[in-house]
Design a protein around this motif. Structure first.
Motif, mmCIF file in Angstrom:
data_model
loop_
_atom_site.group_PDB
_atom_site.id
_atom_site.type_symbol
_atom_site.label_atom_id
_atom_site.label_comp_id
_atom_site.label_asym_id
_atom_site.label_seq_id
_atom_site.Cartn_x
_atom_site.Cartn_y
_atom_site.Cartn_z
ATOM 1 N N LEU A 99 48.287 -84.492 -61.579
ATOM 2 C CA LEU A 99 49.097 -83.051 -61.816
ATOM 3 C C LEU A 99 48.530 -82.199 -60.757
ATOM 4 O O LEU A 99 49.619 -81.550 -60.040
ATOM 5 C CB LEU A 99 49.048 -82.677 -63.235
ATOM 6 C CG LEU A 99 49.872 -83.586 -64.266
ATOM 7 C CD1 LEU A 99 49.674 -82.950 -65.753
ATOM 8 C CD2 LEU A 99 51.535 -83.571 -63.725
ATOM 9 N N PRO A 100 47.146 -81.882 -60.747
ATOM 10 C CA PRO A 100 46.997 -80.906 -59.532
ATOM 11 C C PRO A 100 46.959 -81.255 -58.147
ATOM 12 O O PRO A 100 47.480 -80.580 -57.271
ATOM 13 C CB PRO A 100 45.465 -80.666 -59.911
ATOM 14 C CG PRO A 100 45.229 -81.172 -61.253
ATOM 15 C CD PRO A 100 46.139 -82.013 -61.496
ATOM 16 N N PHE A 101 47.063 -82.660 -58.008
ATOM 17 C CA PHE A 101 47.140 -83.286 -56.786
ATOM 18 C C PHE A 101 48.377 -83.143 -55.966
ATOM 19 O O PHE A 101 48.651 -83.147 -54.896
ATOM 20 C CB PHE A 101 46.637 -84.652 -56.744
ATOM 21 C CG PHE A 101 46.685 -85.638 -55.382
ATOM 22 C CD1 PHE A 101 45.962 -85.162 -54.199
ATOM 23 C CD2 PHE A 101 47.817 -86.313 -55.244
ATOM 24 C CE1 PHE A 101 46.000 -85.752 -53.032
ATOM 25 C CE2 PHE A 101 47.852 -86.978 -53.775
ATOM 26 C CZ PHE A 101 47.034 -86.642 -52.869
ATOM 27 N N LEU A 102 49.487 -83.423 -56.960
ATOM 28 C CA LEU A 102 50.907 -83.446 -56.295
ATOM 29 C C LEU A 102 51.251 -82.161 -55.805
ATOM 30 O O LEU A 102 51.878 -81.895 -54.474
ATOM 31 C CB LEU A 102 51.932 -83.769 -57.384
ATOM 32 C CG LEU A 102 51.743 -85.333 -57.725
ATOM 33 C CD1 LEU A 102 52.504 -85.811 -58.795
ATOM 34 C CD2 LEU A 102 51.789 -85.989 -56.564
ATOM 35 N N PRO A 103 51.055 -80.962 -56.551
ATOM 36 C CA PRO A 103 51.243 -79.452 -55.653
ATOM 37 C C PRO A 103 50.490 -79.224 -54.710
ATOM 38 O O PRO A 103 50.956 -78.722 -53.628
ATOM 39 C CB PRO A 103 51.055 -78.333 -57.068
ATOM 40 C CG PRO A 103 51.083 -79.411 -58.050
ATOM 41 C CD PRO A 103 50.729 -80.663 -57.727
ATOM 42 N N ALA A 104 49.235 -79.798 -54.516
ATOM 43 C CA ALA A 104 48.400 -79.440 -53.486
ATOM 44 C C ALA A 104 49.096 -80.285 -52.220
ATOM 45 O O ALA A 104 48.841 -79.695 -50.931
ATOM 46 C CB ALA A 104 46.913 -79.939 -53.854
ATOM 47 N N LEU A 105 49.393 -81.698 -52.708
ATOM 48 C CA LEU A 105 49.776 -82.166 -51.585
ATOM 49 C C LEU A 105 51.175 -81.589 -51.028
ATOM 50 O O LEU A 105 51.443 -81.504 -49.869
ATOM 51 C CB LEU A 105 50.050 -83.824 -51.878
ATOM 52 C CG LEU A 105 50.763 -84.809 -50.830
ATOM 53 C CD1 LEU A 105 49.559 -84.875 -49.692
ATOM 54 C CD2 LEU A 105 51.046 -85.979 -51.513
ATOM 55 N N LEU A 106 51.984 -81.190 -51.746
ATOM 56 C CA LEU A 106 53.269 -80.599 -51.517
ATOM 57 C C LEU A 106 53.138 -79.144 -50.505
ATOM 58 O O LEU A 106 53.658 -78.982 -49.507
ATOM 59 C CB LEU A 106 54.144 -80.284 -52.692
ATOM 60 C CG LEU A 106 55.413 -79.511 -52.522
ATOM 61 C CD1 LEU A 106 56.265 -80.591 -51.693
ATOM 62 C CD2 LEU A 106 56.168 -79.099 -53.879
ATOM 63 N N LEU A 107 52.081 -78.618 -51.000
ATOM 64 C CA LEU A 107 51.828 -77.212 -50.348
ATOM 65 C C LEU A 107 51.342 -77.611 -48.889
ATOM 66 O O LEU A 107 51.382 -76.836 -48.117
ATOM 67 C CB LEU A 107 50.812 -76.385 -51.257
ATOM 68 C CG LEU A 107 50.258 -74.973 -50.613
ATOM 69 C CD1 LEU A 107 51.549 -74.184 -50.770
ATOM 70 C CD2 LEU A 107 49.237 -74.837 -51.642
ATOM 71 N N GLY A 108 50.344 -78.721 -48.671
ATOM 72 C CA GLY A 108 49.861 -78.989 -47.544
ATOM 73 C C GLY A 108 50.784 -79.313 -46.510
ATOM 74 O O GLY A 108 51.096 -78.786 -45.536
ATOM 75 N N VAL A 109 51.775 -80.201 -47.154
ATOM 76 C CA VAL A 109 52.784 -80.673 -46.108
ATOM 77 C C VAL A 109 53.949 -79.586 -45.843
ATOM 78 O O VAL A 109 54.260 -79.477 -44.670
ATOM 79 C CB VAL A 109 53.618 -81.919 -46.900
ATOM 80 C CG1 VAL A 109 54.813 -82.295 -46.269
ATOM 81 C CG2 VAL A 109 52.875 -83.063 -46.892
ATOM 82 N N THR A 110 54.084 -78.888 -46.732
ATOM 83 C CA THR A 110 55.167 -77.553 -46.416
ATOM 84 C C THR A 110 54.482 -76.634 -45.527
ATOM 85 O O THR A 110 55.148 -76.265 -44.837
ATOM 86 C CB THR A 110 55.760 -77.063 -47.847
ATOM 87 O OG1 THR A 110 56.058 -77.940 -48.572
ATOM 88 C CG2 THR A 110 56.527 -76.013 -47.517
#
Length: 120
Positions: A99-110
């Motif tokens: 759950l914390p990894f998915l928003p972090a990954l999305l934030l990095g890619v964006t």
């Protein structure tokens, strides 16, 4: 005359090239432009841009939306519904890693996408 009195009146000290001169606020721009042509160019550029540099653009607003999701929405869901991952079939340990990894990954890619899209 103290500096407080001159500030209250709206006077300003301007470097005219030959020395410093006290001028009214209305005359400060013309005195500075006469002393330094770059100041006049910068003032003209600021007036013609019309505030277009303040706009974030599409990539900037997408990045703002992802930041809001990553820092407010996902933690809010975890706080309000901590059993939601278990209801979906995920174990607690896996859910608290994913759950914390998915928003972090999305934030990095964006962030990378908005940086690349902003250059073009």
């Amino acid at each position: 005359m103290s500096s407080e009195d001159s500030t209250a009146r709206g006077d300003r000290v301007v470097n005219t090239g030959d020395g410093f001169e006290r001028v009214d606020d209305a005359d400060a721009g013309s005195a500075a432009a006469a002393a330094d042509p770059d100041v006049a160019d910068a003032d003209a550029d600021a007036e013609t841009s019309g505030g277009a540099e303040d706009d974030l653009g599409r990539a900037g607003w997408v990045l703002v939306a992802v930041v809001v999701v990553a820092f407010l929405v996902v933690p809010g869901i975890i706080y309000l519904r901590p059993t939601a991952p278990g209801e979906l079939g995920l174990r607690f340990f896996a859910a608290m890693l994913v759950l914390p990894f998915l928003p972090a990954l999305l934030l990095g890619v964006t962030a990378v996408w908005s940086l690349v899209a902003g250059d073009g």
